[in-house]
Design an enzyme around this catalytic site. Structure first.
Site, mmCIF file in Angstrom:
data_model
loop_
_atom_site.group_PDB
_atom_site.id
_atom_site.type_symbol
_atom_site.label_atom_id
_atom_site.label_comp_id
_atom_site.label_asym_id
_atom_site.label_seq_id
_atom_site.Cartn_x
_atom_site.Cartn_y
_atom_site.Cartn_z
ATOM 1 N N LYS B 172 1.357 3.930 5.610
ATOM 2 C CA LYS B 172 1.662 2.618 5.017
ATOM 3 C C LYS B 172 1.436 2.651 3.516
ATOM 4 C CE LYS B 172 2.581 -1.822 4.752
ATOM 5 N NZ LYS B 172 1.942 -2.957 5.427
ATOM 6 N N LYS B 240 -2.636 -6.130 -3.068
ATOM 7 C CA LYS B 240 -3.746 -5.739 -2.185
ATOM 8 C C LYS B 240 -3.508 -4.325 -1.656
ATOM 9 C CE LYS B 240 -3.975 -5.795 2.072
ATOM 10 N NZ LYS B 240 -3.680 -6.052 3.487
#
Lengths: 293, 293
Positions: B172, B240
């Site tokens: 990811k 983030k």
């Protein structure tokens, strides 16, 4: 197809492109600095000429495909250049990748001589040139584009009229920025995967289906993973193109941080003798294998 | 389908994902901090539980889908966390995007309690969650992956087992690097086109067919040209994720220059109140409309 077509510059790209025009039935007159570059065209049925000016005297449409801005300026404006022989109704079509502002200057000079100019840089490399599937990005007047379009279609698959003079070169610059930044992103992803002990092949496979998917991830990602930088597109040529990008940015007063970063990495590749490798080798700089020690 | 399945975290992503499991016929027990988040699942036939520990006592497979590393640590290891009630044969599947090293730590802790853990972050956003077409990148043991796979396939379209524990999170991170760097490249291309007086729509069209082609050029390029940053994927969430990337880089002692640059631009977007906009708004930083004046 009765008009004579000129082609100047018969290197790795120009030769197969000119051959595709011969194959499509055009009457070709060609010129290259080195006589041996003209031989394959002469064998295919093209006539040869002693100078760019001689090509221009003979041809209604004159293509140029050489290396850099200064080469195009020499071929078009030099003492034996196209402009010395150009016909008043001719269209000069430069397919090299060069500076947009120099392109506009040469278009002005040719216009003063009664001729038109299109800028039509390509992407797709030697393989695309041979297969006749190049992407061709064209700047210039719509009427001139319409006139040359059938010839573009003999050389390319994806032919787009982008805008006025210089727009083709700007589009090519945009292409090289996107390719460079995407190579950087894919490089850092491969590095993170390897450093984390995760198989980058699996990562590439997982990412190809989603928003991170691109031709660069597919093709250049594999080159990085395999460490095989057979070009493809050579680092020294990508570097040349990124210099054109940064010159334009300076002229326009805009800041292109990612492009500048990519350009520095390409500089390092060339300085370390990797200029002939595919620019996917940017990965070698990013992983720390090439550069300062 | 006789096993009870737990789902903790029913926000924008978790809710539609859990609903897809109910729709696929699974017996679901759910928990969310806010009771109103549980209501749509209860209406659809799921049972509700008072805590993550209560979910874990009831379920053979426990999904978690919350915001950040600290939230997952609280939900799994906290005083009312999954680990307090987890069955010895259970698989805990964290689908949040969090730190790979924290993931490995939690997997160790769960293993000590006799349970297994998979990390399975997703990409594809709210639209993909609703449609059940998420990309799911999975880290963990092959046998655990095989056991959970049918449930993944009820939620996603592109399900890849990337490697051992943490590999899903690493993948990811790689995804977010590539997406960010490609957005940067497309942004600089759009800026160069606009500053040169060339229509960026034409440039996008010309580039989509070639090596510069990507989903980001297609989708995010259009967002930039139209100045419409309806997410999509919010800048504050991309920020983030890039912080997780840079933390990993620091832990591993590698330097990710492009990722750091993208992270800074996302910081600027959030600082200037654009955290809820799609991260294609990086273009606004690059063109100088957001940031230092």
């Amino acid at each position: 197809m009765t008009e004579t077509v000129g082609f100047i510059g018969l290197g790795i790209m120009g030769r197969p492109m000119a051959l595709n025009l011969v194959k499509a039935g055009y009457d070709l007159v060609v010129h290259a600095r080195r006589p041996e570059s003209m031989a394959p065209l002469a064998e295919a049925g093209a006539r040869t000429a002693a100078s760019p000016a001689a090509v221009a005297r003979d041809a209604a449409i004159v293509f140029t495909m050489v290396s850099d801005t200064s080469d195009v300026e020499e071929v078009i404006l030099g003492p034996e250049g196209v402009i010395q022989g150009v016909r008043p109704d001719a269209v000069v079509v430069d397919m090299s990748t060069i500076s947009p502002s120099s392109t506009r200057m040469m278009a002005e000079r040719l216009r003063a001589a009664g001729a038109a100019m299109l800028d039509a840089p390509v992407s797709g490399g030697e393989a695309g040139a041979k297969a006749g599937t190049l992407s061709i990005m064209v700047g210039g007047e719509p009427a001139d584009f319409a006139r040359v379009r059938p010839l573009f279609e003999a050389m390319g698959g994806n032919v787009v009229h982008v805008g006025p003079s210089g727009a083709g070169q700007v589009c090519k610059s945009c292409n090289q920025i996107v390719v460079g930044a995407t190579i950087a992103g894919v490089s850092e992803a491969v590095l993170l995967a390897q450093a984390s002990g995760v198989d980058p092949r699996k990562v590439r496979e997982a990412l190809l289906g989603g928003f991170a998917g691109s031709r660069i991830l597919e093709v250049h990602g594999l080159r990085m993973i395999e460490g095989d930088y057979t070009p493809g597109f050579k680092s020294r040529l990508h570097r040349k193109d990124m210099r054109i990008v940064l010159e334009s940015a300076q002229e326009l007063g805009i800041s292109l941080t990612a492009a500048a970063m990519v350009s520095e990495w390409l500089d390092l590749l060339v300085e370390h003798g990797l200029g002939e490798e595919d620019s996917a080798a940017i990965f070698e700089v990013i992983r720390g294998a090439v550069g300062e020690t």
